[in-house]
Scaffold this active site. Structure first.
Site, PDB file in Angstrom:
ATOM      1  CB  CYS A  32      -0.908  -0.054   1.228  1.00  0.00           C
ATOM      2  SG  CYS A  32      -1.705   1.493   1.658  1.00  0.00           S
ATOM      3  CB  CYS A  35       0.426   1.767   4.115  1.00  0.00           C
ATOM      4  SG  CYS A  35      -1.309   1.303   3.956  1.00  0.00           S
TER       5      CYS A  35
END
Length: 105
Positions: A32, A35
């Site tokens: 991600c 993230c």
């Protein structure tokens, strides 16, 4: 310091051990992009707020925890006090993350 959670039991133990302290949980994944962007900031907050417990859950490694916490997207930040969820938001928003911590501390 950010504690890596690797099981449902470890997650529950961390919530129990926190007592009255605020617990901030970062649900993320290695693939991600957002993230990865917010991770260093999350770690810096753990140094700044020593009276707050910071946990990291990789949703691929701990699907049972992510499912139980009803995580739909990453990153999702959840906030717990005395084992109860008191707040949540999704997205790599640094300002909102720190503001939400300050709201519950």
């Amino acid at each position: 310091m950010v504690k890596q959670i690797d099981s449902k039991d470890a997650f529950q133990e961390a919530l129990d051990a926190a007592g009255d302290k605020l617990v901030v949980v970062d649900f993320s994944a290695t693939w991600c992009g957002p993230c990865k962007m917010i991770k260093p900031f999350f770690h810096s907050l753990s140094e700044k707020y020593s009276n707050v417990v910071f946990l990291e859950v990789d949703v691929d490694d701990c699907q049972d925890v992510a499912s139980e916490c009803e995580v739909k997207c990453m990153p999702t930040f959840q906030f717990f006090k005395k084992g109860q969820k008191v707040g949540e938001f999704s997205g790599a928003n640094k300002e909102k993350l720190e503001a939400t911590i300050n709201e519950f501390v």
